[in-house]
Write an enzyme that holds these catalytic residues in place. Sequence first.
Site, short mmCIF file in Angstrom:
data_model
loop_
_atom_site.label_atom_id
_atom_site.label_comp_id
_atom_site.label_asym_id
_atom_site.label_seq_id
_atom_site.Cartn_x
_atom_site.Cartn_y
_atom_site.Cartn_z
N LYS A 212 -4.66 -8.48 -3.08
CA LYS A 212 -3.41 -8.01 -2.47
C LYS A 212 -3.09 -8.80 -1.19
O LYS A 212 -1.96 -9.24 -0.96
CB LYS A 212 -3.53 -6.51 -2.16
CG LYS A 212 -2.46 -5.95 -1.28
CD LYS A 212 -1.09 -6.08 -1.92
CE LYS A 212 0.01 -5.87 -0.92
NZ LYS A 212 0.78 -4.70 -1.14
N CYS A 266 4.68 -5.51 5.36
CA CYS A 266 3.54 -5.99 4.58
C CYS A 266 3.24 -7.45 4.89
O CYS A 266 2.15 -7.78 5.35
CB CYS A 266 3.85 -5.84 3.10
SG CYS A 266 4.46 -4.20 2.73
N1 SAJ Z 1 11.78 -13.99 3.32
C1 SAJ Z 1 12.24 -15.23 3.80
N2 SAJ Z 1 12.38 -16.24 2.91
C2 SAJ Z 1 12.11 -16.08 1.57
C3 SAJ Z 1 11.64 -14.84 1.12
C4 SAJ Z 1 11.48 -13.81 2.01
O1 SAJ Z 1 12.49 -15.40 4.98
O2 SAJ Z 1 12.28 -17.06 0.83
C5 SAJ Z 1 11.61 -12.88 4.27
C6 SAJ Z 1 12.52 -11.67 3.95
O3 SAJ Z 1 13.80 -11.84 4.48
C7 SAJ Z 1 11.76 -10.55 4.61
C8 SAJ Z 1 10.29 -10.97 4.43
O4 SAJ Z 1 10.31 -12.34 4.15
O5 SAJ Z 1 12.05 -10.48 5.99
C9 SAJ Z 1 9.55 -10.24 3.33
O6 SAJ Z 1 10.37 -10.07 2.20
P1 SAJ Z 1 9.85 -10.20 0.69
O7 SAJ Z 1 11.00 -9.92 -0.20
O8 SAJ Z 1 9.18 -11.52 0.50
O9 SAJ Z 1 8.70 -9.11 0.57
P2 SAJ Z 1 8.55 -7.53 0.94
O10 SAJ Z 1 7.91 -7.42 2.27
O11 SAJ Z 1 9.80 -6.78 0.71
O12 SAJ Z 1 7.49 -7.07 -0.21
C10 SAJ Z 1 6.27 -7.79 -0.34
C11 SAJ Z 1 6.07 -8.17 -1.81
N3 SAJ Z 1 4.99 -9.14 -1.93
C12 SAJ Z 1 5.15 -10.32 -2.57
O13 SAJ Z 1 6.21 -10.66 -3.07
C13 SAJ Z 1 3.94 -11.20 -2.66
C14 SAJ Z 1 5.78 -6.92 -2.64
O14 SAJ Z 1 5.46 -7.27 -3.99
C15 SAJ Z 1 4.60 -6.15 -2.02
O15 SAJ Z 1 4.32 -4.96 -2.76
C16 SAJ Z 1 5.00 -5.76 -0.62
O16 SAJ Z 1 5.21 -6.95 0.14
C17 SAJ Z 1 3.91 -4.90 -0.03
O17 SAJ Z 1 4.08 -3.68 0.04
O18 SAJ Z 1 2.84 -5.44 0.30
#
Ligand code: SAJ
Length: 413
Positions: A212, A266
């Site tokens: 994870k 996360c």
């Molecule tokens: N972000 C960027 N650029 C990108 C992708 C995301 O700047 O290309 C930013 C987003 O705007 C946001 C942050 O990253 O601020 C996180 O967003 P996210 O959509 O990547 O992830 P979370 O935090 O909503 O959810 C993540 C997920 N993990 C992965 O995709 C590996 C989810 O599957 C997990 O269950 C969750 O964390 C968790 O609870 O750990």
Amino acid sequence: MAFAKVSVIGLGYIGLPTAAVIASRGVEVIGIDVSEKAVDTINQGKVHIVEPDLDMVVQAAVTMGKLKASLTPEPADAFMIAVPTPFKEGKKPDLSFIEKAANAIAPVLEKGNLIVLESTSPVGATEKLTAWLQALRPDLHFPGHSSQEPDMYVAHCPERVLPGRVLEELVSNDRIIGGMSAECSDKAIELYDVFVRGNCLKTTARTAEMAKLTENSFRDVNIAFANELSMICDELHINVWDLIALANRHPRVNILTPGPGVGGHCIAVDPWFIVDSAPDTARMIRTAREVNDGKPGFVIDKIEKAADEFKRPVIACLGLAFKPDIDDLRESPALDITLKLAQMGLGKVLAVEPNIHELPEKLIAADIELLPVESALEQANIVVVLVNHKQFKGLDKTQLNTKVLIDSSGLIA
Ligand code: SAJ
């Protein structure tokens, strides 16, 4: 049925949807939370958190009499722990909520029960949980902690759902199931088979914990790469969005999207658990965190420089949520940037967030105004794009010709 009654400890963003989905499969579920307000709300068939369709599933489960919330644990066949694991001083994992959950359930545990830790946890946390339970209940035999044949089952099964798509991913995602023993994994798989359509992948507790953390660190490192590129390109006067689009035409390159920083609860937290466990070795993971944590400051510096050109500019900030198309403002770099601009007194700050109806108290106190996008653009001298919400995609770009544009998310560029 092997699991006639399941108890879910912690009714937050993961626990409540999990409890409701299991209840929707006809299993009796008792949800435990320390918040009286959360318990009352759920028992009225309502929800205290925002997640698409969750209200319907909870209401149906409560109405059917399958889901009940309570402040005090009671006996059950399985206990799923979904409590927060934040970090404390020095970015060290804080396991106190897991310990409190162990203290709460210990008195009601019975021989043959399964305990699953779902909270994202540092390596070794499931062993710690088992040791705490063994100390609290010397009459029971926990795997790895008793000289006698174990009569309890303990496993780690980290949640992996994406906020905004929780109900779908809870059912469709593959699950990693790491038991304290092979028997523990098998028992936990039986439980997840009740509601998971994806595959249940069997491993050890330590590997499941690390898996994870690895998933979220992988994403963090990749976002850091994109964020670092955006800052390099700014220095070199190159449009980073064009650059990424071009580089991504290579069959083995897939650069993520730069933004104003990494938010949520996360990705900005979990990599620190790896750094804490292997401080000398986890160099890239630590640096990625630092790069992403530095991005809001970079955006603020750019806005500050632009504001210097005006007497008292009107600054419109587009987006407050921590990522596109959700209303979740917690741990949001966009919100932090907007608030900081107002606190710095750079000018009048307008916020545009189509997914909410009113601003959080601290933004109101900082004299920030929430406006529809059209009115904000009309008044603004400086337009800062923070979140690529779908509502912004059709913006009339000619409207921006007379403004200073700082596009941290590549909406316009
Ligand atoms: N972000 C960027 N650029 C990108 C992708 C995301 O700047 O290309 C930013 C987003 O705007 C946001 C942050 O990253 O601020 C996180 O967003 P996210 O959509 O990547 O992830 P979370 O935090 O909503 O959810 C993540 C997920 N993990 C992965 O995709 C590996 C989810 O599957 C997990 O269950 C969750 O964390 C968790 O609870 O750990």
